[in-house]
Write an enzyme that holds these catalytic residues in place. Structure first.
Site, mmCIF file in Angstrom:
data_model
loop_
_atom_site.group_PDB
_atom_site.id
_atom_site.type_symbol
_atom_site.label_atom_id
_atom_site.label_comp_id
_atom_site.label_asym_id
_atom_site.label_seq_id
_atom_site.Cartn_x
_atom_site.Cartn_y
_atom_site.Cartn_z
ATOM 1 C CD GLN A 13 -2.829 -0.858 2.505
ATOM 2 O OE1 GLN A 13 -3.887 -0.272 2.258
ATOM 3 N NE2 GLN A 13 -2.506 -1.262 3.716
ATOM 4 C CG LEU A 38 13.350 -6.128 3.367
ATOM 5 C CD1 LEU A 38 12.922 -5.711 1.991
ATOM 6 C CD2 LEU A 38 12.582 -5.341 4.417
ATOM 7 C CB ALA A 61 6.859 -4.450 7.012
ATOM 8 C CE1 TYR A 62 5.754 -13.392 7.605
ATOM 9 C CE2 TYR A 62 4.103 -12.346 8.988
ATOM 10 C CZ TYR A 62 4.588 -13.463 8.352
ATOM 11 O OH TYR A 62 3.918 -14.656 8.442
ATOM 12 C CB THR A 63 2.027 -6.042 6.975
ATOM 13 O OG1 THR A 63 1.701 -6.657 5.724
ATOM 14 C CG2 THR A 63 3.050 -4.953 6.765
ATOM 15 C CB THR A 102 3.410 -0.670 13.613
ATOM 16 O OG1 THR A 102 2.095 -0.957 14.094
ATOM 17 C CG2 THR A 102 4.379 -1.573 14.348
ATOM 18 C CE1 TYR A 126 3.724 -5.573 11.203
ATOM 19 C CE2 TYR A 126 2.370 -4.543 12.892
ATOM 20 C CZ TYR A 126 3.021 -4.473 11.688
ATOM 21 O OH TYR A 126 2.993 -3.302 10.962
ATOM 22 C CE LYS A 130 7.223 -2.407 11.031
ATOM 23 N NZ LYS A 130 7.778 -2.215 9.651
ATOM 24 C CD1 TRP A 151 -5.036 1.112 13.496
ATOM 25 C CD2 TRP A 151 -7.104 1.946 13.362
ATOM 26 N NE1 TRP A 151 -5.686 0.835 14.671
ATOM 27 C CE2 TRP A 151 -6.955 1.332 14.617
ATOM 28 C CE3 TRP A 151 -8.327 2.554 13.058
ATOM 29 C CZ2 TRP A 151 -7.970 1.291 15.562
ATOM 30 C CZ3 TRP A 151 -9.344 2.520 14.003
ATOM 31 C CH2 TRP A 151 -9.171 1.892 15.237
#
Ligand SMILES: NC(=O)c1ccc[n+]([C@@H]2O[C@H](COP(=O)([O-])OP(=O)(O)OC[C@H]3O[C@@H](n4cnc5c(N)ncnc54)[C@H](OP(=O)(O)O)[C@@H]3O)[C@@H](O)[C@H]2O)c1
Length: 299
Positions: A13, A38, A61-63, A102, A126, A130, A151
């Protein structure tokens, strides 16, 4: 000379919007997972050494917040270890790293919005990974900015707005968590702010540049329930045929929607440090949601 700007995760995104926005101020090299992985230190080193960027933006990122609970090694590789390697390589070529983090570094027990100096205490894998990535980048010695946000949604990619529109099209009633609070933040807002910051850095150089950790989110606040009701009301008013009406978006407590990873009840971020340092305003959260909804509804 036109500066080279490297963007990771360009299909995410934020990565997608960064690619659009930064192309106004430099030569953008935007790479996806297949060419800049990554989880692979060699891929990170090789790309940065070859491209020699002046600026690296790392939205990749691993989201997958819940999946991370059972896939901690991969989440660590991408979120904890990769930022250190990016930082080490950036330091060698004196590149600036802009990294995204985050609200999930917090446990959400504070009553007021979180500031950059508040204690962290992530509730899940997560958030923990982060946070480790933030620390690793800061320790790498690279010139860096870490932007914590909350968000995130965008026109491109999977997100809450699209999920709610899809569910509301097929169900008469939705039950949405109403006791977690935050500010929905558009990927476009993050990209435009990042572009302003980058332009300032390119213009003024490192001398007085305010490197460091910042909170950056839209202004105002809502709950997931409030966010969902807003989406359905706007879409309905715009003429979209939905099964669920705004008054059939029902509030539920988090306890009625258990997930593998716990979420903070308070995700609100105090952005005053960011606004003062960069002289930028943060628009109300509804502003960006309206823009994305208008685009989606046109389609
Ligand atoms: N989404 C949110 O609500 C939220 C909230 C707060 C902070 N943030 C932070 O904001 C940043 C941007 O988030 P976003 O919403 O844009 O995330 P996103 O849409 O999930 O995009 C993440 C991108 O990272 C890529 N990626 C995953 N593993 C990778 C790997 N091993 N190597 C290279 N790329 C990899 C993904 O690639 P694929 O396309 O191949 O999967 C995807 O393009 C992240 O740092 C995130 O932690 C997000």
């Amino acid at each position: 000379m036109i500066p080279k700007i490297l963007i990771t995760g360009c299909n995410g995104q934020v990565g997608f919007e960064l690619k659009r926005s930064l192309s106004f101020i430099g030569e953008v090299i935007a790479l996806d997972r297949s060419s800049f992985d990554l989880s692979n230190p060699d891929s990170i080193r090789e790309n940065i050494r070859r491209i020699q960027p002046s600026i690296i933006l790392n939205p990749a990122a691993y989201t997958a917040v819940d999946k991370a609970e059972s896939d901690a090694n991969m989440a660590e590789s991408v979120n904890s270890f990769a930022p250190r390697i990016i930082g080490e390589e950036a330091r060698k070529i004196s590149a600036l790293v802009i990294h995204y983090s985050t609200d999930y570094v917090f446990d959400g027990t504070k009553i007021a919005p979180y500031t950059e100096t508040d204690s962290v205490n992530p509730l899940g894998v997560y958030g923990r990974t982060k946070l480790e990535g933030e620390i690793a980048l800061a320790e790498s010695g690279a010139k860096h900015l870490i932007l914590r946000t909350s968000w995130v949604y965008g026109a491109h990619g999977k997100n809450f707005i699209k999920t709610i529109l899809r569910l509301a099209a097929s169900r008469e009633e939705l039950r949405i968590v109403a006791d977690q609070f935050g500010a929905p933040t558009g990927a476009a807002l993050l990209a435009d702010a990042s572009t302003h910051i980058t332009a300032r850095y390119l213009r003024d150089g490192s001398g007085n540049f305010p490197f460091g950790l910042y909170h950056l989110a839209a202004a105002g606040e809502t709950s997931w329930h409030g966010f969902a009701q807003y989406i359905v009301a706007k879409a309905t008013a715009a003429g979209l045929k939905l099964q669920a009406s705004p008054d059939r978006i029902l509030p539920i407590p988090t306890t009625e929607y258990p997930t593998p990873a716990a979420r903070p009840a308070n995700s609100r971020l105090d952005t005053s440090k960011f606004r003062a340092a960069f002289g930028l305003q943060t628009p109300d959260w509804t502003h960006g949601v309206d823009n994305v909804l208008d685009g989606l509804l046109e389609q």
